[in-house]
Design a protein around this motif. Structure first.
Motif, PDB file in Angstrom:
ATOM      1  N   PHE A  57      10.655  11.724   0.767  1.00 19.92           N
ATOM      2  CA  PHE A  57       9.693  12.337   1.690  1.00 19.92           C
ATOM      3  C   PHE A  57       9.222  11.285   2.685  1.00 19.92           C
ATOM      4  O   PHE A  57       9.449  10.082   2.505  1.00 19.92           O
ATOM      5  N   ALA A  58       8.547  11.761   3.716  1.00 21.76           N
ATOM      6  CA  ALA A  58       7.816  10.877   4.625  1.00 21.76           C
ATOM      7  C   ALA A  58       6.416  11.440   4.767  1.00 21.76           C
ATOM      8  O   ALA A  58       6.236  12.619   5.107  1.00 21.76           O
ATOM      9  N   PHE A  59       5.427  10.597   4.480  1.00 16.62           N
ATOM     10  CA  PHE A  59       4.025  10.954   4.677  1.00 16.62           C
ATOM     11  C   PHE A  59       3.553  10.293   5.960  1.00 16.62           C
ATOM     12  O   PHE A  59       3.676   9.074   6.127  1.00 16.62           O
ATOM     13  N   GLY A  69       5.313  -4.898 -10.237  1.00 17.42           N
ATOM     14  CA  GLY A  69       6.341  -4.182  -9.490  1.00 17.42           C
ATOM     15  C   GLY A  69       5.898  -3.690  -8.137  1.00 17.42           C
ATOM     16  O   GLY A  69       6.611  -2.911  -7.491  1.00 17.42           O
ATOM     17  N   GLY A  70       4.728  -4.112  -7.683  1.00 11.28           N
ATOM     18  CA  GLY A  70       4.249  -3.660  -6.381  1.00 11.28           C
ATOM     19  C   GLY A  70       3.773  -2.229  -6.352  1.00 11.28           C
ATOM     20  O   GLY A  70       3.679  -1.614  -5.291  1.00 11.28           O
ATOM     21  N   SER A  71       3.439  -1.661  -7.522  1.00  7.25           N
ATOM     22  CA  SER A  71       2.921  -0.291  -7.553  1.00  7.25           C
ATOM     23  C   SER A  71       1.452  -0.288  -7.162  1.00  7.25           C
ATOM     24  O   SER A  71       0.651  -1.043  -7.713  1.00  7.25           O
ATOM     25  N   ALA A  72       1.092   0.589  -6.229  1.00  9.23           N
ATOM     26  CA  ALA A  72      -0.311   0.713  -5.821  1.00  9.23           C
ATOM     27  C   ALA A  72      -1.073   1.689  -6.693  1.00  9.23           C
ATOM     28  O   ALA A  72      -2.298   1.799  -6.589  1.00  9.23           O
ATOM     29  N   TYR A  73      -0.355   2.400  -7.578  1.00 10.61           N
ATOM     30  CA  TYR A  73      -0.961   3.527  -8.296  1.00 10.61           C
ATOM     31  C   TYR A  73      -1.148   3.294  -9.790  1.00 10.61           C
ATOM     32  O   TYR A  73      -1.553   4.192 -10.514  1.00 10.61           O
ATOM     33  N   GLY A  74      -0.833   2.108 -10.275  1.00 12.80           N
ATOM     34  CA  GLY A  74      -1.121   1.796 -11.664  1.00 12.80           C
ATOM     35  C   GLY A  74      -0.121   2.358 -12.649  1.00 12.80           C
ATOM     36  O   GLY A  74       1.033   2.658 -12.322  1.00 12.80           O
ATOM     37  N   ASN A 103       0.427  10.856  -3.210  1.00 15.16           N
ATOM     38  CA  ASN A 103      -0.920  10.325  -3.378  1.00 15.16           C
ATOM     39  C   ASN A 103      -1.123   9.636  -4.716  1.00 15.16           C
ATOM     40  O   ASN A 103      -2.117   8.923  -4.896  1.00 15.16           O
ATOM     41  N   TYR A 104      -0.191   9.869  -5.670  1.00 14.64           N
ATOM     42  CA  TYR A 104      -0.308   9.182  -6.961  1.00 14.64           C
ATOM     43  C   TYR A 104       1.006   8.570  -7.428  1.00 14.64           C
ATOM     44  O   TYR A 104       1.034   7.823  -8.401  1.00 14.64           O
ATOM     45  N   TYR A 163      -4.378  -3.790  17.463  1.00 18.36           N
ATOM     46  CA  TYR A 163      -4.182  -2.725  16.478  1.00 18.36           C
ATOM     47  C   TYR A 163      -4.735  -3.136  15.120  1.00 18.36           C
ATOM     48  O   TYR A 163      -4.557  -4.274  14.677  1.00 18.36           O
ATOM     49  N   GLU A 164      -5.414  -2.188  14.474  1.00 18.13           N
ATOM     50  CA  GLU A 164      -5.917  -2.396  13.118  1.00 18.13           C
ATOM     51  C   GLU A 164      -5.317  -1.321  12.215  1.00 18.13           C
ATOM     52  O   GLU A 164      -5.430  -0.122  12.500  1.00 18.13           O
ATOM     53  N   PHE A 165      -4.674  -1.753  11.141  1.00 13.85           N
ATOM     54  CA  PHE A 165      -3.982  -0.837  10.241  1.00 13.85           C
ATOM     55  C   PHE A 165      -4.648  -0.819   8.869  1.00 13.85           C
ATOM     56  O   PHE A 165      -4.901  -1.867   8.279  1.00 13.85           O
ATOM     57  N   ASP A 166      -4.913   0.377   8.366  1.00 13.68           N
ATOM     58  CA  ASP A 166      -5.394   0.543   7.000  1.00 13.68           C
ATOM     59  C   ASP A 166      -4.233   0.410   6.030  1.00 13.68           C
ATOM     60  O   ASP A 166      -3.183   1.033   6.215  1.00 13.68           O
ATOM     61  N   VAL A 167      -4.430  -0.369   4.975  1.00 20.07           N
ATOM     62  CA  VAL A 167      -3.379  -0.548   3.979  1.00 20.07           C
ATOM     63  C   VAL A 167      -3.259   0.668   3.061  1.00 20.07           C
ATOM     64  O   VAL A 167      -2.160   1.156   2.796  1.00 20.07           O
ATOM     65  N   GLY A 168      -4.379   1.170   2.561  1.00 17.49           N
ATOM     66  CA  GLY A 168      -4.296   2.238   1.568  1.00 17.49           C
ATOM     67  C   GLY A 168      -5.220   3.416   1.789  1.00 17.49           C
ATOM     68  O   GLY A 168      -5.100   4.426   1.100  1.00 17.49           O
ATOM     69  N   VAL A 169      -6.150   3.312   2.709  1.00 20.03           N
ATOM     70  CA  VAL A 169      -7.065   4.428   2.949  1.00 20.03           C
ATOM     71  C   VAL A 169      -6.478   5.323   4.028  1.00 20.03           C
ATOM     72  O   VAL A 169      -6.584   5.025   5.223  1.00 20.03           O
ATOM     73  N   HIS A 170      -5.831   6.384   3.599  1.00 16.61           N
ATOM     74  CA  HIS A 170      -5.256   7.332   4.547  1.00 16.61           C
ATOM     75  C   HIS A 170      -6.148   8.559   4.711  1.00 16.61           C
ATOM     76  O   HIS A 170      -6.314   9.083   5.807  1.00 16.61           O
TER      77      HIS A 170
END
Length: 565
Positions: free
Chosen positions: A357-359, A457-462, A195-196, A59-66
């Motif tokens: 929510f769940a995406f 803080g582990g934020s992916a969105y800046g 998404n943000y 299995y290969e999982f994308d971290v952030g490209v959905h």
């Protein structure tokens, strides 16, 4: 002084700290313009949130490209890649144009199609009592998005239209109020806010409309997964004379007499250059890498220290030993409560008793490359949700960027396991039971994100606020020769946003209007210099950089057909 490449001081024209897509795009344009460029990455693979990881040799999982917006012919990201001569190296597969996002609330479901007019029709069909307010909302958003795109892709100049003057600094909540929309309508319209990573009251209208406008121009997935984007940029960098060093952490930016002089690694090695681009976390750049008050004005340091981050996220990576029946090529945004404002308020207050929510993102359905992310007949998908800021929810006092050990901490594991169960519950509510078919399950928390990207803080969105709500720094800084790119500047936001930030940063350094030029067809890179891709081409291997390409420890997939060229 020693250098890891064996060179001498002054060997580099520019050094890029961090190899996220923003950093790689900026480095690409600099090296294509003839600059000698060094990219330094503390992780063992380039790509930032575009990278992938592999498990069980299956299995290969994308971290952030959905999914990515506006990747059709003439789209923003294809134009940026095309300007580097990479137009044929990254291919994008369209998702369902009749509904790339399915928004599911207890009382209403909306399939979001391509195009503003069709989007408005779907909204009015789902919420007929609010047709007038929805029409007003879409008219404003479409006008704002059109102006933002024109400004980004054209030469500067001209007056801003009245709609921008009125709404450019207002929040999404203020627009909802202006349009008289109900809590349910607001939840439908802000359902894709994951998404943000910020609530409507903390999100500028501009930020939301730029995001949704990209997707309404078509939603896509890169064939072969997100790592293919980073790998193509690494190929461009190295083939044009640049260098990528992974597993190489920068300890500080060298500043002499008020201007940049290079960087020093955590092991004491120095690299010198008159230009340094930080693709690292903005707060860490100012407060740690640049030495805070030692090199920057007190006001700049105070502003960075007081800045707030967008909410972090957790992602549950799921593999099943069967395919999902009748699942279209679309994402699912499942909101169990029809009050988006209240849901975010609870998360911001530290309450995760009820997830907002769940995406759900289905990589094995999106990617047309056979077996690229799981064996035939299996399903690979992800579940994402928003998490509280800080470390308290995880039972920690500090994060891994400062050396905290957490992976076996009992409080952390208890919080992580509880969240995993909650995400699985929401996912099953959205698509039906699947637990009995689980063959792999793994959860990444905000602490995990911080470990790999060193984001605050582990934020992916800046940044969420930098002085005022929605405000972010530009590519230039208060130090001569130091520039910024990535999620934290005002262009940033997702993969397309950070790629735009990389082009904007290169523009400032080269004193050229890079983005308008490439949108008109200009090509900086030389495709003839790019390496051939053999039958065993592996984007993850390429993204390790030439010096570590054949190092031990590269995970592979047993069932994957050779990638080819």
């Amino acid at each position: 002084m020693s250098t890891a490449t064996g060179g001498t001081a002054g060997d580099w024209d520019a050094i890029v700290v961090g190899s996220g897509i923003g950093g790689l795009v900026c480095a690409g344009y600099l090296v294509a313009a003839g600059r000698r460029v060094l990219v330094l990455e503390q992780h063992d693979v380039a790509g930032g949130n575009s990278h992938v990881f592999r498990r069980r040799r299956a299995y290969e999982f994308d971290v952030g490209v959905h999914y990515l917006g506006d990747c059709g012919p003439g789209g923003l990201l294809p134009s940026i890649l095309g300007g580097l001569g990479l137009g044929e190296r990254v291919r994008f597969h369209p998702m369902d144009p009749d509904g790339f996002d399915r928004i599911v609330l207890p009382s209403v479901t909306v399939d979001v199609p391509v195009g503003w007019p069709r989007y408005l029709d779907r909204l009015r069909q789902a919420l007929p009592a609010e047709a007038e307010g929805l029409t007003r909302y879409i008219e404003i958003c479409e006008a704002v998005a059109r102006t933002c795109r024109t400004n980004a892709t054209s030469a500067p100049g001209g007056k801003l239209p009245a709609v921008m003057l009125r709404w450019s600094r207002r929040t999404l909540t203020q627009l909802f109020d202006h349009c008289g929309l109900s809590a349910r309508a607001r939840t439908v319209l802000a359902a894709q806010s994951g998404n943000y990573g910020s609530a409507p009251a903390s999100t500028l209208v501009v930020a939301h409309t730029m995001m949704i406008d990209d997707y309404l121009r078509g939603a896509y997935y890169p064939e072969g997964g997100g790592q293919t984007v980073a790998a193509a940029l690494v190929e461009l960098l190295e083939s044009h004379g640049g260098t990528l060093l992974t597993k190489t952490r920068v300890g500080r930016v060298l500043v002499e007499h008020g201007r940049v002089a290079g960087v020093e690694l955590t092991d004491g090695t120095e690299f010198r250059a008159p230009v340094v681009v930080s693709n690292a976390d903005y707060r860490r750049t100012v407060l740690e890498l640049c030495g805070g008050n030692e090199n920057l004005p007190d006001a700049v340091v105070d502003r960075a220290r007081d800045a707030r981050m967008r909410l972090p996220t957790a992602v549950c990576y799921v593999a099943l030993d069967r395919e999902l029946p009748e699942q279209p090529n679309s994402n699912i945004w499942y909101w169990p409560n029809e009050d988006v404002e209240g849901a975010y308020a609870r998360v911001e207050a530290g309450d995760l008793d009820e997830l907002p929510f769940a995406f759900l993102s289905f990589a094995s359905i999106k990617d047309p490359v056979p077996g690229s992310c799981c064996p035939p007949g299996h399903t690979n998908f992800q579940i994402m949700t928003a998490c509280p800021p800080g470390y308290r929810h995880w039972g920690l006092d500090e994060g891994p960027a400062r050396g905290a050990r957490y992976r076996r901490d009992e409080a952390y594991l208890a919080a992580k396991n509880r969240l995993t169960d909650q995400m699985l519950d929401l996912a099953e509510a959205a698509i039906g039971p699947f637990r009995e078919h689980l063959v792999h399950l793994e959860t990444s928390t905000p602490v995990t994100q911080e470990r790999y990207t060193l984001s605050t803080g582990g934020s992916a969105y800046g940044l969420q606020s930098w002085g005022r709500t929605g405000q972010r720094p530009d590519v230039r800084t208060g130090i001569e020769g130091l520039f910024l790119t990535g999620q934290n500047i005002h262009h940033g936001g997702g993969i397309v946003g950070v790629a735009t930030s990389g082009a904007a940063c290169a523009s400032a350094i080269l004193d050229r209007a890079v983005l308008p030029e490439v949108c008109r067809g200009a090509i900086y890179g030389n495709p003839e210099l790019l390496p051939d891709r053999g039958a065993d081409w592996d984007p993850l291997r390429v993204s390790r950089g030439a010096k570590r390409r054949d190092a031990r420890g590269l995970a592979k997939l047993d069932h994957v057909a050779p990638a080819g060229s």
